[in-house]
Design a protein around this motif. Sequence first.
Motif, PDB file in Angstrom:
ATOM      1  N   SER A 245       0.878  -1.159   0.000  1.00  0.00           N
ATOM      2  CA  SER A 245       0.000   0.000   0.000  1.00  0.00           C
ATOM      3  C   SER A 245       0.915   1.208   0.000  1.00  0.00           C
ATOM      4  CB  SER A 245      -0.937   0.000   1.196  1.00  0.00           C
ATOM      5  OG  SER A 245      -0.305   0.620   2.275  1.00  0.00           O
ATOM      6  N   ASP A 246       0.501   2.237  -0.709  1.00  0.00           N
ATOM      7  CA  ASP A 246       1.370   3.390  -0.903  1.00  0.00           C
ATOM      8  C   ASP A 246       1.915   3.937   0.401  1.00  0.00           C
ATOM      9  OD1 ASP A 246       1.312   3.311  -3.535  1.00  0.00           O
ATOM     10  OD2 ASP A 246      -0.012   5.018  -3.835  1.00  0.00           O
ATOM     11  N   SER A 247       1.047   3.974   1.440  1.00  0.00           N
ATOM     12  CA  SER A 247       1.434   4.639   2.668  1.00  0.00           C
ATOM     13  C   SER A 247       2.447   3.834   3.473  1.00  0.00           C
ATOM     14  CB  SER A 247       0.188   4.915   3.501  1.00  0.00           C
ATOM     15  OG  SER A 247      -0.548   3.715   3.589  1.00  0.00           O
ATOM     16  N   ALA A 248       2.528   2.516   3.206  1.00  0.00           N
ATOM     17  CA  ALA A 248       3.368   1.656   4.029  1.00  0.00           C
ATOM     18  C   ALA A 248       4.849   1.741   3.657  1.00  0.00           C
ATOM     19  CB  ALA A 248       2.893   0.213   3.911  1.00  0.00           C
ATOM     20  N   HIS A 249       5.198   2.561   2.642  1.00  0.00           N
ATOM     21  CA  HIS A 249       6.564   2.525   2.137  1.00  0.00           C
ATOM     22  C   HIS A 249       7.373   3.746   2.490  1.00  0.00           C
ATOM     23  CE1 HIS A 249       6.889  -1.073  -0.334  1.00  0.00           C
ATOM     24  NE2 HIS A 249       5.613  -1.077  -0.038  1.00  0.00           N
ATOM     25  N   ALA A 250       8.527   3.500   3.123  1.00  0.00           N
ATOM     26  CA  ALA A 250       9.382   4.602   3.487  1.00  0.00           C
ATOM     27  C   ALA A 250      10.284   4.980   2.310  1.00  0.00           C
ATOM     28  CB  ALA A 250      10.212   4.226   4.694  1.00  0.00           C
ATOM     29  N   SER A 251      10.875   3.970   1.613  1.00  0.00           N
ATOM     30  CA  SER A 251      11.745   4.284   0.480  1.00  0.00           C
ATOM     31  C   SER A 251      10.864   4.705  -0.695  1.00  0.00           C
ATOM     32  CB  SER A 251      12.594   3.077   0.120  1.00  0.00           C
ATOM     33  OG  SER A 251      11.755   1.983  -0.112  1.00  0.00           O
ATOM     34  N   PRO A 252      11.446   5.490  -1.634  1.00  0.00           N
ATOM     35  CA  PRO A 252      10.598   5.948  -2.738  1.00  0.00           C
ATOM     36  C   PRO A 252      10.123   4.763  -3.569  1.00  0.00           C
ATOM     37  CG  PRO A 252      12.907   6.530  -3.140  1.00  0.00           C
ATOM     38  CD  PRO A 252      12.823   5.967  -1.753  1.00  0.00           C
ATOM     39  N   PRO A 253       8.937   4.860  -4.133  1.00  0.00           N
ATOM     40  CA  PRO A 253       8.456   3.773  -4.991  1.00  0.00           C
ATOM     41  C   PRO A 253       9.348   3.635  -6.223  1.00  0.00           C
ATOM     42  CG  PRO A 253       6.932   5.624  -5.040  1.00  0.00           C
ATOM     43  CD  PRO A 253       7.979   5.966  -4.045  1.00  0.00           C
ATOM     44  N   LEU A 254       9.231   2.516  -6.895  1.00  0.00           N
ATOM     45  CA  LEU A 254      10.001   2.317  -8.121  1.00  0.00           C
ATOM     46  C   LEU A 254       9.635   3.431  -9.118  1.00  0.00           C
ATOM     47  CD1 LEU A 254      11.951   0.236  -9.399  1.00  0.00           C
ATOM     48  CD2 LEU A 254       9.942  -0.838 -10.417  1.00  0.00           C
ATOM     49  N   LEU A 255       8.336   3.580  -9.332  1.00  0.00           N
ATOM     50  CA  LEU A 255       7.878   4.631 -10.242  1.00  0.00           C
ATOM     51  C   LEU A 255       6.757   5.404  -9.565  1.00  0.00           C
ATOM     52  CD1 LEU A 255       8.108   5.659 -13.274  1.00  0.00           C
ATOM     53  CD2 LEU A 255       5.991   4.405 -13.614  1.00  0.00           C
ATOM     54  N   GLU A 256       6.869   6.703  -9.627  1.00  0.00           N
ATOM     55  CA  GLU A 256       5.797   7.529  -9.088  1.00  0.00           C
ATOM     56  C   GLU A 256       5.278   8.461 -10.173  1.00  0.00           C
ATOM     57  OE1 GLU A 256       6.790   9.754  -5.594  1.00  0.00           O
ATOM     58  OE2 GLU A 256       4.751  10.530  -5.425  1.00  0.00           O
ATOM     59  N   VAL A 257       3.989   8.507 -10.309  1.00  0.00           N
ATOM     60  CA  VAL A 257       3.332   9.326 -11.330  1.00  0.00           C
ATOM     61  C   VAL A 257       2.491  10.365 -10.602  1.00  0.00           C
ATOM     62  CG1 VAL A 257       1.687   9.252 -13.251  1.00  0.00           C
ATOM     63  CG2 VAL A 257       3.173   7.280 -12.811  1.00  0.00           C
ATOM     64  N   ARG A 258       2.778  11.637 -10.863  1.00  0.00           N
ATOM     65  CA  ARG A 258       2.023  12.695 -10.189  1.00  0.00           C
ATOM     66  C   ARG A 258       1.309  13.584 -11.197  1.00  0.00           C
ATOM     67  NH1 ARG A 258       6.420  15.226  -6.209  1.00  0.00           N
ATOM     68  NH2 ARG A 258       6.978  13.324  -5.095  1.00  0.00           N
ATOM     69  N   HIS A 259       0.017  13.627 -11.086  1.00  0.00           N
ATOM     70  CA  HIS A 259      -0.818  14.555 -11.874  1.00  0.00           C
ATOM     71  C   HIS A 259      -0.508  14.500 -13.371  1.00  0.00           C
ATOM     72  CE1 HIS A 259      -2.301  16.033  -8.114  1.00  0.00           C
ATOM     73  NE2 HIS A 259      -1.079  16.301  -7.710  1.00  0.00           N
ATOM     74  N   LEU A 260      -0.402  13.298 -13.903  1.00  0.00           N
ATOM     75  CA  LEU A 260      -0.092  13.144 -15.328  1.00  0.00           C
ATOM     76  C   LEU A 260      -1.291  13.527 -16.198  1.00  0.00           C
ATOM     77  CD1 LEU A 260       1.942  11.937 -17.481  1.00  0.00           C
ATOM     78  CD2 LEU A 260       0.641   9.815 -17.251  1.00  0.00           C
ATOM     79  N   LYS A 261      -1.004  14.393 -17.168  1.00  0.00           N
ATOM     80  CA  LYS A 261      -2.030  14.724 -18.173  1.00  0.00           C
ATOM     81  C   LYS A 261      -1.445  14.512 -19.551  1.00  0.00           C
ATOM     82  CE  LYS A 261      -4.445  18.268 -15.543  1.00  0.00           C
ATOM     83  NZ  LYS A 261      -5.005  19.624 -15.507  1.00  0.00           N
ATOM     84  N   VAL A 262      -2.198  13.871 -20.420  1.00  0.00           N
ATOM     85  CA  VAL A 262      -1.825  13.789 -21.835  1.00  0.00           C
ATOM     86  C   VAL A 262      -3.048  14.220 -22.634  1.00  0.00           C
ATOM     87  CG1 VAL A 262      -0.933  12.363 -23.708  1.00  0.00           C
ATOM     88  CG2 VAL A 262      -0.302  11.807 -21.349  1.00  0.00           C
ATOM     89  N   HIS A 263      -2.948  15.399 -23.221  1.00  0.00           N
ATOM     90  CA  HIS A 263      -4.034  15.936 -24.045  1.00  0.00           C
ATOM     91  C   HIS A 263      -3.539  15.992 -25.483  1.00  0.00           C
ATOM     92  CE1 HIS A 263      -5.837  18.241 -20.347  1.00  0.00           C
ATOM     93  NE2 HIS A 263      -5.800  16.941 -20.178  1.00  0.00           N
ATOM     94  N   PHE A 264      -4.294  15.379 -26.399  1.00  0.00           N
ATOM     95  CA  PHE A 264      -3.877  15.382 -27.805  1.00  0.00           C
ATOM     96  C   PHE A 264      -4.564  16.521 -28.546  1.00  0.00           C
ATOM     97  CE2 PHE A 264      -3.553  10.768 -26.746  1.00  0.00           C
ATOM     98  CZ  PHE A 264      -2.203  10.593 -27.025  1.00  0.00           C
ATOM     99  N   PRO A 265      -3.785  17.356 -29.256  1.00  0.00           N
ATOM    100  CA  PRO A 265      -4.417  18.406 -30.057  1.00  0.00           C
ATOM    101  C   PRO A 265      -5.089  17.796 -31.278  1.00  0.00           C
ATOM    102  CG  PRO A 265      -2.029  18.402 -30.388  1.00  0.00           C
ATOM    103  CD  PRO A 265      -2.322  17.345 -29.354  1.00  0.00           C
ATOM    104  N   VAL A 266      -6.312  18.207 -31.559  1.00  0.00           N
ATOM    105  CA  VAL A 266      -7.008  17.696 -32.753  1.00  0.00           C
ATOM    106  C   VAL A 266      -7.708  18.840 -33.469  1.00  0.00           C
ATOM    107  CG1 VAL A 266      -7.385  15.288 -32.020  1.00  0.00           C
ATOM    108  CG2 VAL A 266      -9.001  17.043 -31.294  1.00  0.00           C
ATOM    109  N   ASN A 267      -8.151  18.526 -34.691  1.00  0.00           N
ATOM    110  CA  ASN A 267      -8.977  19.472 -35.417  1.00  0.00           C
ATOM    111  C   ASN A 267      -8.271  20.825 -35.580  1.00  0.00           C
ATOM    112  OD1 ASN A 267     -11.218  20.393 -36.667  1.00  0.00           O
ATOM    113  ND2 ASN A 267     -12.574  20.328 -34.876  1.00  0.00           N
ATOM    114  N   ARG A 268      -7.061  20.797 -36.165  1.00  0.00           N
ATOM    115  CA  ARG A 268      -6.268  22.024 -36.280  1.00  0.00           C
ATOM    116  C   ARG A 268      -6.864  22.951 -37.338  1.00  0.00           C
ATOM    117  NH1 ARG A 268      -1.271  21.485 -33.708  1.00  0.00           N
ATOM    118  NH2 ARG A 268      -0.783  19.334 -33.152  1.00  0.00           N
TER     119      ARG A 268
END
Length: 335
Positions: free
Chosen positions: A5-28
């Motif tokens: 569980s995320d909270s149980a870990h003292a060392s940093p996780p292998l991968l951490e993703v924070r507030h990731l956004k991927v917006h694709f531009p369309v209809n140019r």
Amino acid sequence: MNAHSDSAHASPPLLEVRHLKVHFPVNRNLMGRPRAWVKAVDDVSFSIHKGETLSLVGESGCGKSTTGYALLGMLLPTSGELFFEGQPLDARDSQSRSLARRQMQIVFQDPFASLNPKMSVGESIGEPLRASGLSSQEAALRVEKLLDMVGLPRSCRDRLPNQFSGGQRQRIVIARALALQPRLIICDEPVSALDVSIRSQILNLLLELQRELDIAYLFISHDLSVVRHLSDRVAVMYLGHIVELAETEELFTHTLHPYTQALFSAIPRIEPGRKNTRRLILQGDLPSPLNPPRGCPLVTRCPHRQPVCEQSMPELQEIRPGHSVACFRADEWNR
Ligand SMILES: Nc1ncnc2c1ncn2[C@@H]1O[C@H](COP(=O)(O)OP(=O)(O)O)[C@@H](O)[C@H]1O
Ligand SMILES: [Mg+2]
């Protein structure tokens, strides 16, 4: 598999993703400016621990593959932060890209499209090794070892991909993904294109490799019985958002989000031990990520919606230990 569980870990996780956004531009327009954006991934946060399997589930088009590609730097995120063992990853920075390439790999759904038909199996598996500076002799030895690891005879190395079945090709793809000893493999529907009869062989191979090598998997799938079998934790995505995230048995036995309820209701039997057996059928169609609803992403289809759901977006909140839900009525479902 390890329970985390995320909270149980003292060392940093292998991968951490924070507030990731991927917006694709369309209809140019004629000037090349986008008239609209597809919000494929819209503010997603999670982490993956060493040796863990985190599954991403959700309907087609909800942003699972896009999330995976953004982690690997295969496409540039619109915003957000990624950390590998606490080190920031930035797809615009070459050093960071090479760290990502070494530590993370991907196995795609289609093993036919994933291999160069003109390259022998040995060349395909050895390519990343030679690119990393190994001599051809060292690479050849390592290729033999990799073929052993994925259960293929060493004689395969001189043959072309078209001489192999789908399951064997997926083993070759897995061997190539393992070549540089990655710590995380993104498995994007890795058995969906294979014959039902051989799916479990490939899934068992992935589990064995994980046990042996302590690799973490981000396992993208829509097959919930497979997900239940091999995940430590599961994140449920809807329209570019994570709506629920929990340890696997917790999610299946204490399903809280109406969308997860609906997803689970669509499969005939995922009990036993499931306390919450409310069946839920969603109304209407999946909205387009080009024009997502205001407020909660599920608001247009949710039978439990209230006025607040149309006004603002519920945040992912830990409602039970290690179990987060983005729903204004989560406390009610938890009773
Ligand atoms: N390059 C792109 N340009 C525009 N839209 C895209 C692009 N790639 C994916 N999308 C859209 O983003 C959404 C999420 O896609 P994807 O991540 O492939 O979903 P999933 O893997 O969950 O099926 C979909 O609506 C898809 O059509
Ligand atoms: Mg996909």
